[in-house]
Design an enzyme around this catalytic site. Sequence first.
Site, PDB file in Angstrom:
ATOM      1  CD  GLU A   9      32.382 -29.248  70.986  1.00 38.92           C
ATOM      2  OE1 GLU A   9      32.782 -30.395  71.278  1.00 38.92           O
ATOM      3  OE2 GLU A   9      31.976 -28.955  69.853  1.00 38.92           O
ATOM      4  CG  HIS A  35      31.396 -34.226  70.356  1.00 39.94           C
ATOM      5  ND1 HIS A  35      31.889 -32.934  70.219  1.00 39.94           N
ATOM      6  CD2 HIS A  35      31.030 -34.623  69.109  1.00 39.94           C
ATOM      7  CE1 HIS A  35      31.812 -32.578  68.948  1.00 39.94           C
ATOM      8  NE2 HIS A  35      31.297 -33.580  68.258  1.00 39.94           N
ATOM      9  CB  SER A  60      29.786 -31.391  66.135  1.00 33.04           C
ATOM     10  OG  SER A  60      30.885 -32.086  65.608  1.00 33.04           O
TER      11      SER A  60
END
Length: 322
Positions: A202, A285, A101
């Site tokens: 992602e 995630h 992230s």
Amino acid sequence: MFSPSGALVDETLLDRACSHLSAQHGFSVTEMPEARLRVQRFAGNESERITSIENAFAINTPSLLMATRGGYGLSRLLPQLNFPKLASLLNSNAHQLCGHSDITSLQLALLNAGAKPFTLLHGPMACFDFGAEQGADPVTVEHFLRAVNKQAVDIQWPVEGFGFCKQQNIEGQVWGGNLTLLCSLLGTPWLPNIPGGILVLEDVNEPAYKIERMLLQLLHAGVLATQQAILLGNFSEPQPGIHDNGFSLRSAAEFVQSELRNQLSGETGTTLKQIPVLMNFPFGHCTPKACWFQGGQGSLTIGPSTAAPSELRARLIQNLQQ
């Protein structure tokens, strides 16, 4: 444990993560003093979070430096961090910086500054992956411990995608991470130049049209055309809205691959190469999740499944001890 980005939402998650990592997986867990600070949405002010990063990197015994969580905040710190010094500390102390992230920008800037791939593990975070009452998902743990203990990655998944043949073998540096963060580094001093790479992307809670827009930004900036393959992980996108009318992540991926093919064709009208865009890479995630080494050489194979020859599967391998 350290918190370079967002403040903890629920400290119980970190308590459980520390307990599980210690009791179930044999880690000796230490928290940086700033790990539980909160200033607005951040885990401390800029100075406190920089101090936490610098002190974690300066630990003089090989350690796993795991982010407690992602969120937002590292973008504020990039101009103030001495990345050549931090990369040197990672290398000399043989640390592994682990997370995903928001930590994407930190890892990519460190890679650009000379951090070795074995120090940059793009993988689980404490609260998200180890904070549940029952601990981490067994598949997540399997991938994580293989990477930490053996510096090896072995990820297999059913192939869905575009621009690939039924049998393909690709070698290249594996890199990338969060799509929003990667786009935010375009045009900055912190984005590494990795031609011939295997680009992993992602994101979370972004609708498909925003994902397409960011992918097109990478395309128009010339990043996608220099890659050997593009792996789209888990995007946890919201349910399609009424205006989508059938438009989906698959629609976005298919359109981007067609635009990439057109870009590669150029004025000659002949596509010199195909760059596969593969979906459903088990990372993001999500639970369970795989992990991989940022900037490490990888081998990607696409071919029929041995169990079901009619099914195509992909396999990504990294072995940094070779």
